[in-house]
Write a protein that holds these residues in place. Structure first.
Motif, mmCIF file in Angstrom:
data_model
loop_
_atom_site.group_PDB
_atom_site.id
_atom_site.type_symbol
_atom_site.label_atom_id
_atom_site.label_comp_id
_atom_site.label_asym_id
_atom_site.label_seq_id
_atom_site.Cartn_x
_atom_site.Cartn_y
_atom_site.Cartn_z
ATOM 1 N N GLN A 33 0.837 -1.203 0.000
ATOM 2 C CA GLN A 33 0.000 0.000 0.000
ATOM 3 C C GLN A 33 0.877 1.260 0.000
ATOM 4 O O GLN A 33 2.020 1.249 0.470
ATOM 5 C CB GLN A 33 -0.930 0.006 1.217
ATOM 6 C CG GLN A 33 -2.090 -0.965 1.100
ATOM 7 C CD GLN A 33 -3.109 -0.765 2.207
ATOM 8 O OE1 GLN A 33 -2.845 -1.056 3.363
ATOM 9 N NE2 GLN A 33 -4.301 -0.286 1.839
ATOM 10 N N THR A 34 0.308 2.321 -0.518
ATOM 11 C CA THR A 34 1.036 3.582 -0.644
ATOM 12 C C THR A 34 0.834 4.417 0.611
ATOM 13 O O THR A 34 -0.287 4.742 0.981
ATOM 14 C CB THR A 34 0.535 4.370 -1.868
ATOM 15 O OG1 THR A 34 0.725 3.564 -3.034
ATOM 16 C CG2 THR A 34 1.302 5.665 -2.023
ATOM 17 N N ALA A 35 1.964 4.752 1.270
ATOM 18 C CA ALA A 35 1.901 5.485 2.537
ATOM 19 C C ALA A 35 2.691 6.785 2.443
ATOM 20 O O ALA A 35 3.783 6.828 1.862
ATOM 21 C CB ALA A 35 2.455 4.626 3.676
ATOM 22 N N LEU A 36 2.141 7.819 3.028
ATOM 23 C CA LEU A 36 2.823 9.101 3.150
ATOM 24 C C LEU A 36 3.433 9.197 4.535
ATOM 25 O O LEU A 36 2.716 9.140 5.540
ATOM 26 C CB LEU A 36 1.833 10.250 2.932
ATOM 27 C CG LEU A 36 2.357 11.672 3.207
ATOM 28 C CD1 LEU A 36 3.470 12.034 2.227
ATOM 29 C CD2 LEU A 36 1.219 12.684 3.140
ATOM 30 N N LEU A 37 4.755 9.324 4.602
ATOM 31 C CA LEU A 37 5.446 9.519 5.869
ATOM 32 C C LEU A 37 5.749 11.000 6.043
ATOM 33 O O LEU A 37 6.070 11.694 5.073
ATOM 34 C CB LEU A 37 6.766 8.737 5.898
ATOM 35 C CG LEU A 37 6.747 7.262 5.490
ATOM 36 C CD1 LEU A 37 8.131 6.646 5.683
ATOM 37 C CD2 LEU A 37 5.689 6.494 6.246
ATOM 38 N N PHE A 38 5.651 11.483 7.271
ATOM 39 C CA PHE A 38 5.976 12.886 7.523
ATOM 40 C C PHE A 38 6.508 13.030 8.943
ATOM 41 O O PHE A 38 5.791 12.758 9.913
ATOM 42 C CB PHE A 38 4.755 13.781 7.334
ATOM 43 C CG PHE A 38 5.091 15.253 7.381
ATOM 44 C CD1 PHE A 38 5.620 15.886 6.273
ATOM 45 C CD2 PHE A 38 4.907 15.989 8.534
ATOM 46 C CE1 PHE A 38 5.950 17.235 6.317
ATOM 47 C CE2 PHE A 38 5.234 17.330 8.588
ATOM 48 C CZ PHE A 38 5.753 17.969 7.470
ATOM 49 N N GLY A 39 7.761 13.436 9.045
ATOM 50 C CA GLY A 39 8.364 13.692 10.349
ATOM 51 C C GLY A 39 8.636 15.175 10.520
ATOM 52 O O GLY A 39 9.044 15.847 9.571
ATOM 53 N N PHE A 40 8.412 15.690 11.709
ATOM 54 C CA PHE A 40 8.655 17.107 11.960
ATOM 55 C C PHE A 40 8.873 17.326 13.449
ATOM 56 O O PHE A 40 8.376 16.569 14.284
ATOM 57 C CB PHE A 40 7.465 17.960 11.486
ATOM 58 C CG PHE A 40 6.181 17.643 12.201
ATOM 59 C CD1 PHE A 40 5.821 18.346 13.346
ATOM 60 C CD2 PHE A 40 5.333 16.649 11.750
ATOM 61 C CE1 PHE A 40 4.630 18.056 14.022
ATOM 62 C CE2 PHE A 40 4.155 16.348 12.410
ATOM 63 C CZ PHE A 40 3.804 17.058 13.553
ATOM 64 N N GLY A 41 9.624 18.363 13.768
ATOM 65 C CA GLY A 41 9.838 18.655 15.184
ATOM 66 C C GLY A 41 11.005 19.583 15.407
ATOM 67 O O GLY A 41 11.185 20.561 14.668
ATOM 68 N N ALA A 42 11.812 19.270 16.413
ATOM 69 C CA ALA A 42 12.873 20.173 16.867
ATOM 70 C C ALA A 42 13.718 20.640 15.692
ATOM 71 O O ALA A 42 14.097 19.872 14.823
ATOM 72 C CB ALA A 42 13.736 19.467 17.911
ATOM 73 N N GLY A 43 13.955 21.912 15.684
ATOM 74 C CA GLY A 43 14.847 22.426 14.633
ATOM 75 C C GLY A 43 14.478 23.759 13.991
ATOM 76 O O GLY A 43 15.320 24.585 13.858
ATOM 77 N N LEU A 44 13.286 23.978 13.520
ATOM 78 C CA LEU A 44 12.235 23.017 13.219
ATOM 79 C C LEU A 44 12.610 22.254 11.952
ATOM 80 O O LEU A 44 12.666 22.839 10.869
ATOM 81 C CB LEU A 44 10.893 23.712 12.993
ATOM 82 C CG LEU A 44 10.278 24.422 14.195
ATOM 83 C CD1 LEU A 44 9.065 25.234 13.777
ATOM 84 C CD2 LEU A 44 9.857 23.416 15.267
ATOM 85 N N CYS A 45 12.897 20.988 12.073
ATOM 86 C CA CYS A 45 13.228 20.129 10.950
ATOM 87 C C CYS A 45 11.982 19.379 10.483
ATOM 88 O O CYS A 45 11.123 19.054 11.283
ATOM 89 C CB CYS A 45 14.305 19.117 11.344
ATOM 90 S SG CYS A 45 15.894 19.848 11.808
ATOM 91 N N TYR A 46 11.932 19.106 9.186
ATOM 92 C CA TYR A 46 10.827 18.316 8.656
ATOM 93 C C TYR A 46 11.330 17.496 7.469
ATOM 94 O O TYR A 46 12.314 17.851 6.804
ATOM 95 C CB TYR A 46 9.651 19.202 8.224
ATOM 96 C CG TYR A 46 9.986 20.169 7.107
ATOM 97 C CD1 TYR A 46 9.875 19.784 5.774
ATOM 98 C CD2 TYR A 46 10.427 21.459 7.391
ATOM 99 C CE1 TYR A 46 10.196 20.674 4.751
ATOM 100 C CE2 TYR A 46 10.753 22.341 6.378
ATOM 101 C CZ TYR A 46 10.639 21.952 5.053
ATOM 102 O OH TYR A 46 10.978 22.816 4.049
#
Length: 364
Positions: free
Chosen positions: A316-329
């Motif tokens: 299956q097709t999944a969208l990953l998204f990480g974000f947080g300190a930095g602000l890094c994404y």
């Protein structure tokens, strides 16, 4: 004159196995209420969290990382000795040097020829590491990669602090990537905004210990955040970057089967999903409800849970998204792996390759 030669590159990469290990203690909201001077309803309303997972004092971040890595390796069917690179995302490894990644490689049986290094990009770190592993495989620099997000955040929390302490959990998630004839990892959209870097921070600088007349007078550094700033950024700005990752993969929101964002809190997760305009039947990862926010481990742990429980399936097709300190994404679209290893839990009696010299802080 002979020109430079290069190993023939592989065309694409894909995820082929995932594993996880959550902290061994289940901590309900009620256990935190007295120190916070708040109740269960106050925590649920703000975060959606009912319980979080904390690791016991003797369970260290390297233990969580090792069990997650072993589970992912078992699921992939690729021996640890065939890993060409090991990347660990963590902000809670307690040594300046050596990094956790090379030690982890030794613990799981990787070859001394495997490159290994840590990434410190906070809650975006796992997606940063996926981008790097994908690029290495596509370029021919590596054939197989082990990517791990591992955190023991309880070591950096003040139980009386009301901006972030009650959100955080402990755990590790890992994936193995390998070569593929078709794209299994899409282009990464990533970046940072250091102008808002203090929105998630630690309370003290390590130099305060070095130059204090008595280091015992300096409080241990703990995490804190400007919650409203993070919420506004995550719900109004961040979805644009996630949408760019979908577009970069040549897809539309209607093509996304699964959304696996950093498990910051449930309100952010659900607001982001709504803003992106995903299909009504798209699966949204909500591991935060009973695992908590595990920073760089949250995306792989959420993926592991969905696959282990059969909510989603490989391909299956999944969208990953990480974000947080930095602000890094960082964000990318991936095809989910077919195989998940283990049961997602930390087991104290599991076989490991621990040595006494690695038991930093254990039993102290």
């Amino acid at each position: 004159m002979t020109g430079i030669s290069y190993r023939r590159p592989s065309s694409y990469s894909r995820l082929i196995g995932v594993g996880g290990a959550r902290g061994d203690r289940i901590v309900p909201n009620g256990d935190l209420a007295e120190a916070l001077e708040r109740d269960d309803e106050w925590i649920r309303r703000r975060t959606g969290i009912i319980t979080r997972r904390h690791a016991s004092r003797e369970v260290l971040v390297q233990h969580l990382a090792e069990q997650a890595a072993r589970a992912a390796l078992d699921a992939s069917g690729v021996p640890a000795g065939e890993m060409d690179v090991i990347i660990v995302s963590t902000v809670t490894w307690m040594k300046m040097t050596p990094g956790l990644a090379p030690l982890l490689g030794a613990r799981v049986g990787a070859s001394p020829s495997a490159a290994a290094y840590d990434v410190n990009a906070g809650c975006a770190g796992f997606c940063y590491a996926i981008a790097q592993a994908d690029a290495m495989i596509r370029s021919g620099l590596a054939r197989h990669a082990l990517v791990v997000g591992a955190e023991k955040l309880v070591d950096f929390t003040d139980p009386t602090e009301r901006t972030i302490s009650f959100i955080l959990g402990d755990g590790a998630g890992a994936v193995v990537l390998g070569p593929s004839d078709t794209p299994g990892v899409g282009p990464t959209v990533w970046g940072s905004d250091g102008r808002k870097g203090d929105a998630i921070r630690t309370t003290h600088d390590w130099l305060e210990y070095k130059y204090a007349d008595d280091f015992r007078d300096v409080p241990w550094p703990t995490a804190e955040q400007d919650g409203p700033t993070i919420f506004r950024w995550a719900t109004s700005v961040a979805p644009h970057f996630a949408a760019q990752a979908i577009e970069a993969a040549g897809l539309t929101p209607a093509d996304i089967d699964v959304f696996i964002p950093h498990q910051a809190n449930l309100r952010i997760v659900e607001t982001m999903a709504h803003t992106l305009g995903l299909r009504e039947d798209a699966v949204i990862a909500r591991d935060v409800i009973d695992t908590g926010n595990t920073s760089g481990a949250s995306v792989p742990l959420a993926m592991e849970r969905l696959l282990r429980e059969g909510t989603v399936h490989g391909g299956q097709t999944a969208l990953l998204f990480g974000f947080g300190a930095g602000l890094c994404y960082a964000s990318q679209v991936v095809e989910l792996p077919d195989a998940v290893g283990g049961d997602g839990e930390y087991h104290a009696d599991a076989p490991t390759a621990m040595s006494e010299s690695e038991e930093i802080g254990a039993g102290e």
